[in-house]
Design a protein around this motif. Sequence first.
Motif: not given
Lengths: 178, 378
Positions: A135-155, B28-35
Amino acid sequence: MIHHFKNGDSDALGFLYKKHMHLIYGSCIKHLKNEEKSKDAVMEIYEHLTKVLLKHEVEHFKSWLYRVTYNHCMQILRKEKRIAAKDDKYQEDTKSIMDFSMYNHPSIDKEDLLVHLEDCIQELKEQQQNCIQLFYLKELCYNEIVDKTGYALKKVKSYIQNGKRNLSICMSKKNEKV
Amino acid sequence: MRKSKAHNIFSNSECLSEGQLLRYVQNELSNLERNEVEQHTINCKFCSDAIEGFESIKSISSYQNYKKGFATSKTSYLKYFVGIAASVLIVVLLLNQNAHNKLELQTDNTQIVKTKKKNSNLNSDKDVLQKKESIHKQSKTEFETYTKKPKPLKKKETERLKENTKFIEVDIEDSTFEEDEEEIFEDSDHESSYNKEFKVKLDYEANASDSISVISSNESVVENEPKEVRALNSEKQLKEESSTEKDEIVISSYDLKNKVIEEKEAISSTPIERERTQKTTVKSALLKGAKKDYKQNNLEQGKEFYNNHKFKNAITVLSKIKPSEITYHESIYYIGKSHQSLLNTSKAKESFNILIQSENAFKKKAEIELKKLNSKSD
């Protein structure tokens, strides 16, 4: 702007309020679960501010505004006698406000505390460590982390929040030792 | 790089703008913006609640409509009360002024008015003069009784008075409304014409009280009904006189004729016409409110451009904000951020340095940004 309003510039408050209106409206919808009631509440809160701001000194406007919005929603719910069932939930929320409001608790941004950051990240539980890093170092959004780790969004949200809290505690302890 | 990103864990970021929040909710935001948004919401309960709220509703259009309505209703609401207060004051002042001017007007009228003798009984100038004097005296005594010593009224007279006061109230309401319009346009010509019209309205009442049958130059008769009880007696007397003497008073003055026409127009305006003028006034008020909003929204517009990565546009819009304005420091901050995004580090530093030099809410943020810029350049 509050200063301008107190000096008689009524437009200043309107401007300030409009700037935060999306947050007030969204919060009202979250608590009241009704769009029409939320619209009324937004108007009522504005009227309330015009009176209260003249009497009180407000240091941190945003956190104060959040508190006013929250209290107003609770007042409405109390009137509707729906509050009893939700008491526990909101008490939890209040606690989380205190935990996460950056205005109530100034955030840790001093260089000396950050010295221990990397060590503390290593000390976190595996799931928290993964989520914090993604989340902080690779700057992935929640959805991407969910996809990558397989954890539920709430988790994912919970791991990040708890991990952050643990990091803060860990760094404070290490700083005290130094 | 890793270390600078680690800084983000405990750094403060600004609350979500409306555009940012709505685009996040609408995906409507990119993944980086969402983060970026999510990193902020971890810290901010206000924004996370707002996002939850917006995510629970079907469409955001109702919010957007509501916000537009909120801005206009707020301004019109304020203008409504300010307008009423101002117009009531002006009406009171005008009434006082009119009371003073009334006697002067009467004397002017008698000078302007010439009599045409149709009856052979009134041939001599002496009789005409006597008649003028009697009218003048009557009007004077009526005025005095009206302004100073109200006599007890008979039943019929009180009924008539009630009717007349209703009429006057309606007139005052109209004038109040017109006053609002006048305030909105801030037009001196309009103001003078309005005052003229209002004065004529009052003059009309004064003239009516004297019950002068007015005949225009093309012989069309404009008979005014008396509007005050004080005029009742004089009306009767004059009718008697006119029936015996068959004298008609002609107003030759062009100005007076015009005034009478204006009076008629003002009085005969239907409720539909009034409603129309009201609507146009509301429209113009909204337009003015919108212009004012636009001025105030230079900052928001600039931020919108900034959020949409239109940095050059953001800079041009934000540069319009003057140092005397309350949003100046915020605008400078966003100008700096825009320069930063355009990789104009020197200009970005200039902007942040401005913020650092004085005490303001963006000083800390500017310091952080400057640190970032310096570390990059190193």
